[in-house]
Design an enzyme around this catalytic site. Structure first.
Site, PDB file in Angstrom:
ATOM      1  N   ALA A  66       0.868  -1.179   0.000  1.00 39.57           N
ATOM      2  CA  ALA A  66       0.000   0.000   0.000  1.00 39.57           C
ATOM      3  C   ALA A  66       0.904   1.227   0.000  1.00 39.57           C
ATOM      4  CB  ALA A  66      -0.884  -0.008   1.242  1.00 39.57           C
ATOM      5  N   GLY A 112       0.360  -4.980   0.825  1.00 44.40           N
ATOM      6  CA  GLY A 112      -0.825  -5.022  -0.035  1.00 44.40           C
ATOM      7  C   GLY A 112      -0.579  -5.725  -1.365  1.00 44.40           C
ATOM      8  N   GLU A 115      -0.904  -9.283  -0.570  1.00 43.36           N
ATOM      9  CA  GLU A 115      -2.336  -9.478  -0.268  1.00 43.36           C
ATOM     10  C   GLU A 115      -3.166  -9.526  -1.551  1.00 43.36           C
ATOM     11  OE1 GLU A 115      -2.153  -6.249   2.665  1.00 43.36           O
ATOM     12  OE2 GLU A 115      -3.148  -7.600   4.069  1.00 43.36           O
ATOM     13  N   GLU A 135       4.349  -5.222   7.272  1.00 46.93           N
ATOM     14  CA  GLU A 135       3.595  -4.155   7.959  1.00 46.93           C
ATOM     15  C   GLU A 135       4.061  -3.878   9.381  1.00 46.93           C
ATOM     16  OE1 GLU A 135       2.295  -6.332   5.916  1.00 46.93           O
ATOM     17  OE2 GLU A 135       0.773  -5.376   4.665  1.00 46.93           O
TER      18      GLU A 135
HETATM   19  N1  COA Z   1       4.604   3.067  -0.615  1.00 43.55           N
HETATM   20  C1  COA Z   1       5.027   4.229  -1.143  1.00 43.55           C
HETATM   21  N2  COA Z   1       6.166   4.342  -1.835  1.00 43.55           N
HETATM   22  C2  COA Z   1       6.901   3.229  -2.005  1.00 43.55           C
HETATM   23  C3  COA Z   1       6.521   1.980  -1.478  1.00 43.55           C
HETATM   24  C4  COA Z   1       5.307   1.914  -0.753  1.00 43.55           C
HETATM   25  N3  COA Z   1       4.850   0.776  -0.240  1.00 43.55           N
HETATM   26  N4  COA Z   1       7.459   1.064  -1.797  1.00 43.55           N
HETATM   27  C5  COA Z   1       8.392   1.726  -2.509  1.00 43.55           C
HETATM   28  N5  COA Z   1       8.063   3.025  -2.637  1.00 43.55           N
HETATM   29  C6  COA Z   1       8.783   4.086  -3.340  1.00 43.55           C
HETATM   30  C7  COA Z   1      10.001   4.549  -2.545  1.00 43.55           C
HETATM   31  O1  COA Z   1       9.628   5.504  -1.564  1.00 43.55           O
HETATM   32  C8  COA Z   1      10.842   5.143  -3.657  1.00 43.55           C
HETATM   33  O2  COA Z   1      10.312   6.397  -4.001  1.00 43.55           O
HETATM   34  P1  COA Z   1      11.320   7.668  -4.266  1.00 43.55           P
HETATM   35  O3  COA Z   1      12.184   7.210  -5.419  1.00 43.55           O
HETATM   36  O4  COA Z   1      10.377   8.769  -4.633  1.00 43.55           O
HETATM   37  O5  COA Z   1      12.083   7.873  -3.001  1.00 43.55           O
HETATM   38  C9  COA Z   1      10.568   4.207  -4.842  1.00 43.55           C
HETATM   39  O6  COA Z   1       9.326   3.571  -4.560  1.00 43.55           O
HETATM   40  C10 COA Z   1      11.622   3.127  -5.033  1.00 43.55           C
HETATM   41  O7  COA Z   1      11.750   2.413  -3.798  1.00 43.55           O
HETATM   42  P2  COA Z   1      13.150   2.222  -3.012  1.00 43.55           P
HETATM   43  O8  COA Z   1      12.841   1.975  -1.575  1.00 43.55           O
HETATM   44  O9  COA Z   1      14.074   3.344  -3.346  1.00 43.55           O
HETATM   45  O10 COA Z   1      13.666   0.892  -3.729  1.00 43.55           O
HETATM   46  P3  COA Z   1      14.678  -0.192  -3.103  1.00 43.55           P
HETATM   47  O11 COA Z   1      15.075  -1.065  -4.229  1.00 43.55           O
HETATM   48  O12 COA Z   1      15.754   0.492  -2.315  1.00 43.55           O
HETATM   49  O13 COA Z   1      13.803  -1.033  -2.055  1.00 43.55           O
HETATM   50  C11 COA Z   1      11.829  -2.199  -1.296  1.00 43.55           C
HETATM   51  C12 COA Z   1      12.735  -1.822  -2.514  1.00 43.55           C
HETATM   52  C13 COA Z   1      10.619  -2.898  -1.870  1.00 43.55           C
HETATM   53  C14 COA Z   1      12.622  -3.148  -0.376  1.00 43.55           C
HETATM   54  C15 COA Z   1      11.446  -0.921  -0.535  1.00 43.55           C
HETATM   55  O14 COA Z   1      10.912   0.011  -1.470  1.00 43.55           O
HETATM   56  C16 COA Z   1      10.409  -1.126   0.542  1.00 43.55           C
HETATM   57  O15 COA Z   1      10.740  -1.613   1.607  1.00 43.55           O
HETATM   58  N6  COA Z   1       9.158  -0.712   0.278  1.00 43.55           N
HETATM   59  C17 COA Z   1       8.089  -0.716   1.262  1.00 43.55           C
HETATM   60  C18 COA Z   1       7.582  -2.120   1.466  1.00 43.55           C
HETATM   61  C19 COA Z   1       6.521  -2.106   2.528  1.00 43.55           C
HETATM   62  O16 COA Z   1       6.748  -1.882   3.693  1.00 43.55           O
HETATM   63  N7  COA Z   1       5.299  -2.387   2.075  1.00 43.55           N
HETATM   64  C20 COA Z   1       4.172  -2.534   2.964  1.00 43.55           C
HETATM   65  C21 COA Z   1       3.358  -1.301   2.995  1.00 43.55           C
HETATM   66  S1  COA Z   1       1.996  -1.492   4.096  1.00 43.55           S
END
Ligand code: COA
Length: 258
Positions: A66, A112, A115, A135
């Protein structure tokens, strides 16, 4: 129909829905959830579409969760509404769809994203895919059915470990858990899913829709409502504020348990 956050195209009886926000790793904001709901509904109502495949654009992510930026300021009530509306519009909707839905998990499927993949009728992963429910690392719980569907698919113990550690598993681990049915090279993922769709399309659509209903009937649970309330309550904690702020500030969260 033209969408802003997704692509939807049907060919030879197969509808492909692609979540298309690659710069945000296809994170599900509210607008994307509404568009997905509309696209699933449109394909379901089109009798020429016999199978739906849902996937993410780019080579990195199916859906990274999400959209954290969108909900980080939400109150308890808004949190509860977020989960309830999302479940109704998209996750339960897909789960109960009469048209078979295959999730083609082409990269990160987190929160999400996993999910959504679990709401689909079954899942195929590319070999680079990583799955998890992170989460609790944000001070919140899975709110789109994850606390219910993950244990149904992988068993309670594995689900508890995945949810509590907030860790990711590889595509091969997901296959060994029964979370995905097959793992294939990324370049072959869509064709592989289409091959399975062609096998499904040889069979009776009316019988298939009744089979979906019957299989789903054995997984009915009131836990979805419990999840919605507990998800909403998370939004009233200091840990939630710290978890989401830390993500957006790109630092490690320091939880106090309050
Ligand atoms: N919501 C909003 N933005 C998100 C996102 C999310 N769930 N997941 C990734 N993004 C965005 C990042 O903020 C980043 O944006 P920016 O370039 O404007 O800063 C972009 O997507 C790329 O992500 P980044 O974190 O730089 O890539 P990465 O390769 O370093 O890491 C992940 C990849 C998937 C490990 C990491 O993005 C992550 O942990 N995401 C969140 C996962 C999460 O907790 N999801 C559950 C949400 S309830």
């Amino acid at each position: 129909m033209a969408y802003e956050n997704i692509l939807a195209a049907a060919e030879n009886g197969i509808g492909v829905i692609t979540i298309n926000r690659p710069t945000k790793l296809n994170a599900l904001n509210r607008a994307t959830i509404v568009e997905l709901s509309e696209a699933f509904n449109a394909f379901d109502e089109d009798s020429a579409v016999r199978v739906i495949i849902v996937t993410g654009s780019g080579e990195k992510a199916f859906v990274a969760g999400a959209d954290i930026a969108e909900f980080s300021e939400f109150s308890v009530e808004e949190g509860e509404q977020l989960a309830a509306l999302g479940q109704k519009l998209l996750f339960d909707f897909v789960h109960n769809l009469a048209t078979p839905v295959i999730a083609a998990v082409n990269g990160f499927a987190l929160g999400g994203g996993l999910e959504l993949a679990m709401a689909a009728h079954f899942r195929i992963a590319s070999d680079n895919a990583k799955m998890g429910l992170p989460e609790v690392s944000l001070g919140v719980i899975p709110g789109y059915g994850g606390t219910q569907r993950l244990p149904q698919l992988v068993g309670k113990g594995r689900a508890m470990e995945m949810i509590m550690t907030a860790g990711m598993i590889t595509a091969e681990e997901a296959k060994s858990y029964g979370l995905v049915n097959h793992v294939v090279p990324q370049a072959e993922l869509l064709d592989f899913c289409k091959g399975i769709a062609l096998k499904i399309m040889k069979n009776s659509p009316v019988a298939i829709s009744k089979a979906i209903k019957a299989v789903n009937a054995s997984y009915t649970t009131s836990g979805f409502d419990v999840e919605i309330v507990a998800f909403g309550e998370s939004f009233g904690t200091e840990d939630f504020k710290e978890g989401t702020t830390a993500f957006l500030e790109k630092r490690k969260a320091e939880f106090t348990g309050k």
